[in-house]
Design a protein around this motif. Structure first.
Motif, PDB file in Angstrom:
ATOM      1  N   THR A   1      57.106  20.936 -12.734  1.00 20.30           N
ATOM      2  CA  THR A   1      56.095  20.790 -11.672  1.00 20.30           C
ATOM      3  C   THR A   1      55.060  21.902 -11.711  1.00 20.30           C
ATOM      4  OG1 THR A   1      57.519  21.979 -10.105  1.00 20.30           O
ATOM      5  CG2 THR A   1      57.670  19.566 -10.133  1.00 20.30           C
ATOM      6  N   ASN A   2      55.400  23.050 -12.275  1.00 14.14           N
ATOM      7  CA  ASN A   2      54.426  24.125 -12.376  1.00 14.14           C
ATOM      8  C   ASN A   2      53.467  23.919 -13.532  1.00 14.14           C
ATOM      9  OD1 ASN A   2      54.566  26.756 -10.562  1.00 14.14           O
ATOM     10  ND2 ASN A   2      56.634  25.866 -10.638  1.00 14.14           N
ATOM     11  N   LEU A   3      53.941  23.276 -14.579  1.00 11.57           N
ATOM     12  CA  LEU A   3      53.049  23.002 -15.706  1.00 11.57           C
ATOM     13  C   LEU A   3      52.234  21.735 -15.488  1.00 11.57           C
ATOM     14  CD1 LEU A   3      55.425  23.839 -18.689  1.00 11.57           C
ATOM     15  CD2 LEU A   3      53.312  25.042 -18.117  1.00 11.57           C
ATOM     16  N   ASP A   4      52.855  20.756 -14.858  1.00 10.32           N
ATOM     17  CA  ASP A   4      52.207  19.454 -14.697  1.00 10.32           C
ATOM     18  C   ASP A   4      52.428  18.940 -13.272  1.00 10.32           C
ATOM     19  OD1 ASP A   4      50.997  17.010 -15.160  1.00 10.32           O
ATOM     20  OD2 ASP A   4      52.799  16.109 -16.042  1.00 10.32           O
ATOM     21  N   PRO A   5      51.784  19.579 -12.291  1.00  7.26           N
ATOM     22  CA  PRO A   5      52.020  19.174 -10.893  1.00  7.26           C
ATOM     23  C   PRO A   5      51.572  17.749 -10.587  1.00  7.26           C
ATOM     24  CG  PRO A   5      50.207  20.736 -11.043  1.00  7.26           C
ATOM     25  CD  PRO A   5      50.839  20.686 -12.387  1.00  7.26           C
ATOM     26  N   LEU A   6      50.643  17.219 -11.350  1.00  9.46           N
ATOM     27  CA  LEU A   6      50.156  15.863 -11.102  1.00  9.46           C
ATOM     28  C   LEU A   6      50.966  14.808 -11.856  1.00  9.46           C
ATOM     29  CD1 LEU A   6      46.284  16.466 -11.299  1.00  9.46           C
ATOM     30  CD2 LEU A   6      47.797  16.631  -9.327  1.00  9.46           C
ATOM     31  N   GLY A   7      51.921  15.223 -12.700  1.00  8.81           N
ATOM     32  CA  GLY A   7      52.769  14.290 -13.420  1.00  8.81           C
ATOM     33  C   GLY A   7      52.028  13.441 -14.429  1.00  8.81           C
ATOM     34  N   LEU A   8      51.094  14.052 -15.173  1.00  9.31           N
ATOM     35  CA  LEU A   8      50.249  13.284 -16.091  1.00  9.31           C
ATOM     36  C   LEU A   8      50.755  13.294 -17.535  1.00  9.31           C
ATOM     37  CD1 LEU A   8      46.735  14.500 -14.824  1.00  9.31           C
ATOM     38  CD2 LEU A   8      47.960  12.415 -14.175  1.00  9.31           C
ATOM     39  N   TYR A   9      51.702  14.183 -17.862  1.00  6.52           N
ATOM     40  CA  TYR A   9      52.039  14.382 -19.271  1.00  6.52           C
ATOM     41  C   TYR A   9      53.519  14.108 -19.529  1.00  6.52           C
ATOM     42  CZ  TYR A   9      47.557  16.751 -18.943  1.00  6.52           C
ATOM     43  OH  TYR A   9      46.241  17.031 -18.699  1.00  6.52           O
ATOM     44  N   SER A  10      53.819  13.759 -20.780  1.00 13.04           N
ATOM     45  CA  SER A  10      55.193  13.456 -21.181  1.00 13.04           C
ATOM     46  C   SER A  10      55.946  14.749 -21.482  1.00 13.04           C
ATOM     47  CB  SER A  10      55.195  12.560 -22.422  1.00 13.04           C
ATOM     48  OG  SER A  10      54.638  13.258 -23.534  1.00 13.04           O
ATOM     49  N   ASP A  11      57.287  14.630 -21.588  1.00 11.35           N
ATOM     50  CA  ASP A  11      58.108  15.792 -21.920  1.00 11.35           C
ATOM     51  C   ASP A  11      57.713  16.376 -23.271  1.00 11.35           C
ATOM     52  OD1 ASP A  11      59.364  15.263 -19.594  1.00 11.35           O
ATOM     53  OD2 ASP A  11      61.388  15.076 -20.435  1.00 11.35           O
ATOM     54  N   ASP A  12      57.425  15.509 -24.228  1.00 11.82           N
ATOM     55  CA  ASP A  12      57.066  15.980 -25.562  1.00 11.82           C
ATOM     56  C   ASP A  12      55.793  16.825 -25.520  1.00 11.82           C
ATOM     57  OD1 ASP A  12      57.447  15.974 -28.466  1.00 11.82           O
ATOM     58  OD2 ASP A  12      55.607  14.774 -28.502  1.00 11.82           O
ATOM     59  N   GLU A  13      54.811  16.376 -24.759  1.00  8.35           N
ATOM     60  CA  GLU A  13      53.562  17.141 -24.633  1.00  8.35           C
ATOM     61  C   GLU A  13      53.811  18.478 -23.960  1.00  8.35           C
ATOM     62  OE1 GLU A  13      49.981  13.921 -24.146  1.00  8.35           O
ATOM     63  OE2 GLU A  13      51.535  13.868 -22.595  1.00  8.35           O
ATOM     64  N   ILE A  14      54.680  18.478 -22.975  1.00  5.46           N
ATOM     65  CA  ILE A  14      54.981  19.730 -22.265  1.00  5.46           C
ATOM     66  C   ILE A  14      55.695  20.708 -23.194  1.00  5.46           C
ATOM     67  CG2 ILE A  14      56.328  20.728 -20.373  1.00  5.46           C
ATOM     68  CD1 ILE A  14      55.791  18.173 -18.786  1.00  5.46           C
ATOM     69  N   TRP A  15      56.664  20.232 -23.976  1.00 11.58           N
ATOM     70  CA  TRP A  15      57.385  21.128 -24.889  1.00 11.58           C
ATOM     71  C   TRP A  15      56.446  21.696 -25.953  1.00 11.58           C
ATOM     72  CZ3 TRP A  15      61.523  23.552 -23.872  1.00 11.58           C
ATOM     73  CH2 TRP A  15      62.528  22.989 -23.081  1.00 11.58           C
ATOM     74  N   LYS A  16      55.503  20.883 -26.426  1.00 11.35           N
ATOM     75  CA  LYS A  16      54.541  21.383 -27.412  1.00 11.35           C
ATOM     76  C   LYS A  16      53.676  22.490 -26.805  1.00 11.35           C
ATOM     77  CE  LYS A  16      54.146  17.225 -30.279  1.00 11.35           C
ATOM     78  NZ  LYS A  16      53.273  16.090 -30.695  1.00 11.35           N
ATOM     79  N   ALA A  17      53.265  22.296 -25.565  1.00 11.60           N
ATOM     80  CA  ALA A  17      52.467  23.327 -24.888  1.00 11.60           C
ATOM     81  C   ALA A  17      53.280  24.597 -24.687  1.00 11.60           C
ATOM     82  CB  ALA A  17      51.967  22.793 -23.540  1.00 11.60           C
ATOM     83  N   LEU A  18      54.574  24.450 -24.353  1.00 20.87           N
ATOM     84  CA  LEU A  18      55.434  25.618 -24.168  1.00 20.87           C
ATOM     85  C   LEU A  18      55.618  26.371 -25.484  1.00 20.87           C
ATOM     86  CD1 LEU A  18      58.182  24.163 -21.776  1.00 20.87           C
ATOM     87  CD2 LEU A  18      56.486  25.917 -21.232  1.00 20.87           C
ATOM     88  N   GLU A  19      55.727  25.619 -26.553  1.00 20.04           N
ATOM     89  CA  GLU A  19      55.873  26.272 -27.865  1.00 20.04           C
ATOM     90  C   GLU A  19      54.639  27.082 -28.214  1.00 20.04           C
ATOM     91  OE1 GLU A  19      57.103  25.046 -32.464  1.00 20.04           O
ATOM     92  OE2 GLU A  19      56.556  23.499 -31.004  1.00 20.04           O
ATOM     93  N   LYS A  20      53.481  26.537 -27.928  1.00 19.29           N
ATOM     94  CA  LYS A  20      52.237  27.238 -28.251  1.00 19.29           C
ATOM     95  C   LYS A  20      52.043  28.475 -27.371  1.00 19.29           C
ATOM     96  CE  LYS A  20      49.933  23.031 -29.854  1.00 19.29           C
ATOM     97  NZ  LYS A  20      48.939  21.979 -29.507  1.00 19.29           N
ATOM     98  N   CYS A  21      52.532  28.437 -26.151  1.00 23.47           N
ATOM     99  CA  CYS A  21      52.335  29.609 -25.275  1.00 23.47           C
ATOM    100  C   CYS A  21      53.556  30.523 -25.257  1.00 23.47           C
ATOM    101  CB  CYS A  21      51.953  29.172 -23.859  1.00 23.47           C
ATOM    102  SG  CYS A  21      53.244  28.287 -22.968  1.00 23.47           S
TER     103      CYS A  21
END
Length: 1440
Positions: free
Chosen positions: A1290-1310
């Motif tokens: 919810t802190n990365l995607d509060p609007l619920g617009l992205y998939s788990d895979d997209e979120i994990w990729k963003a976490l890897e990059k940051c």
């Protein structure tokens, strides 16, 4: 008694005309004597300092009436043939009376004429009553003067009141001087010094009411509390009771039993007062029985009649005084309980452990104070009312039993049934109330978090999402509110039906058992006894509801007070020593969570000597801040030894700033030492910033430092620590929010010079400072992996070597040109140009701008509430139809009740109607009235629910649509007070008060109507009592309304202070100033309590006088019934009249109390409505001017003569900036702290609208489109990273617009993937309030993850990597370059390497564009940017 008999015998033959005329002559002689005395006093007295009330329309009206009466008498003297001298004398008397009205002089003159007016009224009233009783006739020339006498009575009473009030306020001749003790120029309520009469009549509050009638009261006008009512004494008493052994407390709710141990004696005294009043109330029906029997006597015994009236007077006086003292004393005890618990909660949060703070958020702690503790103010009253109402019910049954004998038995069955129905009713109410409180806590916690982080919400355009969150919480809360209110509706029907059912059963019992004859005496005694049951019937449900709420509140507070506290023995503390280690941790293992499987810090060894400078460094999330918390004792110790010798000063990584002035924040409660203060300001590079503020160091800082930049907040924190002159300094990354030059100044001038003799542990990512310190500690994975000097670690280190290499590579991009240029420019510091620009701007004319503080004074409505607030309540809620239906239902109820009473009055004397028939019709009519009671309660509840929904919706919409300036200038406590206590008043109190006021008003009108039907003469006194009550109510309301408004402004600071303390408790404990904060909080609580005490005393003052006036109506009715002949009034009507008359006083008191409460409650409507009309920011979406879906395609930004000011009367902050950020370019924005970098970003996101100029994005003026359309197309990593309570997802995607895979990729990059992968719940792992369970660097990485998900064409980095190490910074800069290669990236940074590889650099200084060019070109000339680079390079070159 003999003299009374003689008087009554004299009255018995007053019908003889001779004696009647002689009595009238006595009155005439008295008037002539009084007129003579008045003229003598006028001749011999001098004018004094006393001033009567100015002549107003009332005085002019009296003057006109007196003149007309005198003209009438003169006319009678001229036209009449007999008694001309009498008429002429009376004309002269009334002429003198007219003169006395307009004469203004000394106090003696005012006393003489006022006494004359009052005595004249009493004499002429007695004469007219006697005439009316004996002859049933009165002359017209006696009626008109009597009305003028009535007006003179009012005027006389008003004058005497003014005289008494003037004496009270006069310090030389005050009758109450002992009460108003003067200390330090400020009065205080010392009730222990007041006389018994003053306490009984509440005359000690007269000075305040007098002052309130002449001006709008403010807080300084209200005297302070006496020592016995102060919060400190209440808390000490509670603390002593709390500390008794657990086995002596006797129950698991320790808080309740501690309160009971302290206040049981006081509660017994209050209970005795209420018991005395209850006995008096229950004895009233017996008097009715006696009066009816007296009226049935063939020959009346006047002695017995007078004796009955005398007993009735005594009974009513005792009832009134005891009742008023009970209500005031019980609320006074409740106030002490409230203060004790508020202070206990505050003191507990100062000691609360980290685990406890995770369980109880700042919003919940504020709720414990603002809602739960505040309930104690009424708890004592409702506790006593609960048992006393039950006692009153049983005593009333006893009275009925004494009259009807066995006939009472059938009535006990429905009575017992109604009583048993209380049990499930109470259980359901408790369940609903508990669920409601839990839902309210959830809403307030979310709302508090949203308000504290509104800036990031607006930057990300998340308002709609978080608004839905709050509305969702409110929807759940509203469900339980509705269930509670509907349950009360059913309870109202049950309790209003019970007297009817019981009375009918009793009457049928009398017929069945033939235990009593159903005559007027029996019937109306039973009716009167059942009327005494109506008050308990009203109060028992409310008492149960309130006590259930209090029980829930006690449990919540008890749970909090039993929470884990910080263990003082985790770190051994003692005074400063001369030798050895001042900080020592050996084998220390620490964990934030007591049951954690892994330790936060493991096998830590820290040793620091006096004067040693130690730097702690390491990668993000390694445990650097936790190490400082271990030294402070904030993190629980699992094993090992830790000791600290000497005082500590702490600078947190996230700035903690108090509301107040800059000076207050730096002094932090210490006395001003000007030399030390100036040195601290200079060492922390705050001197120039303070010079630029309109009010210097007296400039008010908004809540949490909202009107300061991040660097300024850090430097204020640092100055606070330096001024504190401690032995040990713990500095948690204080340089992250400042530019390179300022960081160098702070390190050299502050850490190395100002703190030269102090022990300093510094957490920092600035590797360039490491070679000058004594020791470096490298923390990695919760362990100290390396410790030693710079040279030692560089040789053999791994992690440290990586940090240094990362820093070296970041500055390696400086080519030879940069290196050579820095030698050329070394002689001229970069801030010299800024100073010259600053001087030009200060001399350029901005000095003419009016100076205003940021935090505005809270707006307070002044004057009588009137009908304006009531109309707002009905119109905004659109509930006028429900209000009208409530009124109609109440009128229907009263009509059927009156019809049932009249039916009994006329039928019981008719032998042709059987008793069963009479009782049956009575029962049927009464049951029909219960239907109207149900609809009255139902419509009132519907009105309340509709109003709650409408006001909450309007308030929430207004808050979320408010501009950022509103949140910058409004403390969060003010908003939360409206969202909690004021909204709670709308939810519960106003619907109930409206229903009660309406019911009592209709009942009073009907009661006086019925009494007037029986004895119309009572109407005169009744109208007089009603008019007088209205006058007194108006006099009281002038002060009461202001007191309620002042109370609204004294409560918010209490909540705000508690909220601020919750956020900065670690700093407070580190500095050892908990006692000072505790002392300040005591003052705020006492300030709030004195308004509460004044409000309640004023209310009892009003009710006592209103009660006395209605008792006058009762006494008059009783006198008429005693002196009228037997045949004049039927016994049935005597019983009817007296049964209503006895209820009149209680109804008037009920009306006065609830009308005053309603008038006070309606202030909450005003306060909420103030925040429903906040000027909104521009619309989120403009339908007819939406940008294309693909906008912006390029990302080109043009600033055209951009000027920004935060308020219309504030100075210009950005001063005509013109430049273009080309598409796909990286633009670095640099400048000294406070130069306007963050303001530029705010303008781009339209947090503040341009004062002049325009901003174009791809040729589109951003001010022409909606805010949501703009902000969703921009990405930002803010200066202060913000996380919300919830989960990683919810802190990365509060609007619920992205998939788990997209979120994990963003976490890897940051760089967060590895950390979160190790957590058991992965993306659902918890994030606590403010993200406290994540480090500051990790929070900034979260913010980076958000923008990686959004991937907009324009990215703003507002010092985005300030709290991370150089190695991580370098990786992230590479990721940003790769991921946003085709985007326009605006980077605001303090580290020169962060912007050195930018395509363009923008240099700002005090809001003016100094330079804008490619970095390579700026380095080739003598530019401001080249000097910044030179300074940074110079500091870096110091490292080997």
């Amino acid at each position: 008694m003999a003299s009374s008999l003689a008087l009554w015998r004299e009255i018995s033959w007053l019908h003889e005309e001779r004696l009647s005329s002689s009595l009238r002559s006595i009155i005439d002689y008295f008037n002539l004597l009084a007129a003579f005395i008045l003229y003598v006093v006028l001749l011999v007295t001098r004018r004094s300092s006393f001033r009567e009330r100015r002549r107003d329309w009332f005085s002019i009206a009296i003057l006109g009436c007196c003149a007309l009466v005198s003209i009438g008498y003169y006319g009678a003297a001229l036209s009449g043939e007999s008694s001309r001298l009498v008429w002429l004398g009376r004309g002269l008397v009334w002429t003198t009376l007219a003169v006395s009205v307009i004469v203004r002089g000394s106090r003696l003159i005012a006393v003489v004429k006022s006494v004359w007016w009052i005595v004249f009224f009493l004499l002429i009233s007695a004469f007219n009553i006697v005439e009316l009783v004996k002859f049933h006739d009165i002359e017209i020339l006696e009626i008109a003067p009597w009305l003028a006498n009535l007006l003179l009575l009012f005027c006389g009473l008003r004058n005497l009141q003014g005289i008494v009030s003037h004496q009270v306020l006069d310090l030389d001749s005050s009758l109450s001087e002992s009460l108003l003790v003067r200390t330090s120029g400020k009065g205080c309520f010392d009730l222990g010094e007041a006389s018994l009469l003053s306490i009984l009549l509440f005359s000690w509050i007269n000075p305040l009411l007098k002052l309130g009638s002449s001006k709008a009261l403010n807080l300084d006008d209200i005297p302070s509390l006496g020592s016995e009512d102060e919060a400190l004494l209440a808390y000490k008493s509670f603390g002593d009771a709390w500390s008794v052994p657990e086995e002596e407390k006797g129950a698991k709710n320790s808080t309740f039993w501690a309160i009971a141990r302290v206040y049981w004696k006081c509660m017994v005294v209050a209970g005795i007062c209420l018991l005395l009043r209850t006995v008096c109330v229950v004895a009233t029906p017996l008097f009715l029985y006696a009066f009816v029997n007296y009226s049935n006597l063939e020959e009346k015994d006047l002695e017995k009649g007078v004796f009955l009236v005398g007993l009735l007077v005594v009974l009513k006086v005792v009832e009134s005084l005891s009742n008023r003292q009970f209500y005031f004393y019980s609320r006074r005890i409740g106030m002490r309980m409230r203060s004790a618990l508020m202070v206990a909660v505050y003191q507990k949060q100062l000691k609360l452990s980290t685990l406890g703070r995770q369980r109880h958020s700042a919003g919940e702690i504020v709720n414990y104070i603002s809602v739960d503790a505040y309930r104690m103010g009424e708890s004592v009253m409702w506790l006593h009312v609960g048992w006393a109402s039950t006692v009153q019910l049983f005593l009333a049954i006893g009275v009925i039993s004494s009259v009807v004998g066995l006939g009472v038995v059938p009535g006990l069955v429905p009575f017992a049934f109604c009583g048993l129905m209380n049990v499930p009713f109470a259980r359901l109410l408790q369940k609903f109330q508990t669920e409601f409180m839990a839902a309210q806590d959830k809403r307030l916690r979310s709302f508090s978090e949203i308000l504290n982080n509104m800036k990031i919400i607006k930057l990300q355009s998340w308002e709609a999402n978080f608004k839905r969150l709050v509305e969702s919480c409110r929807q759940s809360e509203f469900k339980w509110l509705s269930d509670t209110m509907y349950m009360k509706t059913y309870g109202t029907v049950l309790y209003w039906m019970s007297p009817t059912i019981v009375s009918s059963a009793i009457f049928f019992g009398c017929v069945l058992f033939k235990s009593a004859l159903l005559d007027a005496g029996t019937v109306f005694t039973v009716m009167a006894a059942l009327r005494t049951m109506s008050e308990p019937v009203r109060f028992i449900p409310e008492a149960l509801s309130c006590l259930i709420q209090v029980k829930v509140s006690f449990e919540r507070i008890n749970t909090f007070l039993l929470e884990d506290e910080l263990k003082q023995d985790d770190v051994r503390r003692c005074g400063a020593g001369d030798l050895g280690h001042v900080i020592s941790i050996q084998g220390g293992c620490f964990s934030w969570e007591a049951e954690a499987t892994s330790l936060t810090l493991e096998d830590i060894k820290v040793e620091a000597r006096r004067g040693e400078k130690i730097v702690v460094c390491g990668p993000v999330g390694a445990g650097k801040s936790s190490l400082l918390h271990a030294v402070l004792g904030e993190i629980p110790k699992i094993s090992g030894n830790a000791s600290v010798l000497g005082s500590v000063a702490y600078v947190s990584q996230g700035s903690w700033i108090q509301s107040g002035t800059i000076r207050d924040n730096i002094l932090f409660g210490k006395a001003m030492d000007k030399a030390r203060y100036e040195e601290a300001v200079r060492a922390c590079a705050l001197d120039k910033d303070i010079e630029n503020f309109d009010f210097g160091d007296l400039t008010e800082i908004g809540q949490r430092g909202l009107n300061l930049s991040g660097g300024q907040k850090q430097r204020v924190q640092l100055a606070r620590a330096v001024y504190n002159d401690a032995d040990i300094y713990l500095l948690d990354d204080p340089f992250s929010a400042v530019d390179a030059h300022t960081a160098a100044v702070l390190f050299n001038d502050c850490v190395m010079k100002a703190l030269a003799k102090k022990t300093v542990i510094l957490v920092t990512h600035q590797v360039e400072f490491l070679n000058t310190v004594d020791k470096i500690m490298v923390v990695e994975g919760g362990k100290v992996t390396q410790s030693g000097s710079y040279g030692e670690l560089l040789v053999g280190g791994t992690t440290f070597e990586q940090l240094v290499l990362a820093h070296t590579s970041s500055i390696g991009s400086f080519d030879e040109t940069y290196g050579s240029n820095q030698h050329e420019h070394r002689a001229e510091p970069a801030n010299q140009i800024e100073e010259s620009v600053d001087k030009v701007e200060r001399d350029g004319g901005n000095v003419m701008n009016p100076k205003t503080q940021l935090t505005e004074e809270e707006e307070i409505e002044v004057g009588d509430v009137g009908w304006k607030a009531f109309s707002h309540y009905f119109l905004i809620s659109k509930g006028l139809i429900f209000a009208c239906c409530t009124a109609v239902a109440q009128c229907g109820f009263v009509a059927f009740q009156g019809a049932a009473s009249f039916w009994l009055a006329f039928s019981v004397q008719n032998p042709e109607k059987s008793s069963v028939y009479v009782v049956g019709i009575y029962t049927l009519i009464s049951l029909l009235s219960a239907v109207f009671v149900y609809f009255r309660a139902l419509f009132a509840v519907l009105l309340g629910l509709k109003a709650s929904k409408s006001f909450f919706s309007g308030f929430t919409n207004s808050i979320f649509n408010a501009p950022m300036l509103f949140f910058d200038s409004t403390p969060v406590g003010r908003i939360l007070t409206r969202a909690s206590s004021d909204l709670s008043v709308l939810d519960f109190d106003i619907p109930m008060a409206f229903q009660f006021v309406l019911a009592a008003s209709v009942e009073i009108v009907s009661t006086i109507g019925i009494m007037a039907y029986v004895t119309w003469q009572v109407l005169i006194v009744g109208l007089f009592a009603v008019v007088s009550s209205k006058y007194i109510q108006g006099y009281y309301q002038k002060s009461a309304g202001e007191l309620m408004r002042v109370n609204g402004t004294t409560k918010a600071p209490v909540m705000n202070y508690a909220s601020e303390t919750a956020l900065g408790v670690a700093t407070i404990r580190a500095f050892g100033v908990s006692d000072k904060f505790f002392s300040n909080y005591l003052k705020l609580v006492d300030r709030d309590a004195k308004v509460f005490l004044s409000s309640n005393a004023a209310l009892e003052w009003l009710v006592l006088r209103s009660e006395a006036l209605q008792n006058l109506t009762l006494f008059t009715s009783a006198i008429f019934l005693v002196v009228f002949p037997n045949s004049y009034i039927a016994p049935g009507l005597v019983g009817l009249s007296l049964s209503y008359a006895f209820a009149l006083t209680g109804t008037q008191v009920f009306l006065s109390r609830w009308y005053s409460s309603l008038a006070n409650y309606i202030v909450s409507v005003e306060r909420i409505k103030q925040y429903m009309n906040i000027p909104p920011e521009p619309p989120a979406v403009i339908p007819y001017d939406k940008p294309p879906a693909s906008w912006p395609q390029k990302g080109r930004i043009e600033l055209l003569e951009l000027k920004i000011r935060y308020r219309p009367n504030a100075p210009v902050v950005l001063k005509g900036i013109t430049c273009t950020f080309e598409e796909g370019k990286r633009v670095g924005v640099v400048g000294r702290t406070g130069s306007g970098k963050t303001t530029l970003i705010s303008a781009l996101f339209r947090l503040v609208e341009p004062h002049g100029g325009r901003i174009l994005v791809d040729g589109l003026d951003i001010c022409s489109i909606g805010l949501r359309d703009l902000r969703l197309k921009l990405s930002i990593i803010p200066q202060e990273p913000t996380l919300f309570r919830g989960s990683v997802r919810t802190n990365l995607d509060p609007l619920g617009l992205y998939s788990d895979d997209e979120i994990w990729k963003a976490l890897e990059k940051c760089q967060l993937k590895s950390t979160i992968s190790e957590l058991p719940n992965l993306l659902e792992s918890s994030v606590s309030d403010e993200g406290e369970n994540w480090s500051m660097g990790q929070r900034q990485l979260f913010c980076l993850g958000r923008v990686l998900l959004k991937r907009n064409k324009i990215l703003v980095l507002d010092e985005a990597t300030a709290s991370i190490d150089s190695n991580t910074d370098a990786i992230l800069q590479r990721i940003i370059r790769e991921e946003f290669s085709d985007c326009t990236v605006i980077t605001v940074a303090h580290r020169v390497p962060t912007v050195i590889d930018s395509d363009m650099v923008l240099v700002l200084s005090y809001g003016k564009l100094v330079e804008y060019d490619e970095p390579s070109r700026l380095m080739e000339i003598n530019s401001s940017f080249s000097k910044l680079v030179a300074e940074y390079w110079s500091s870096c070159k110091k490292n080997p």
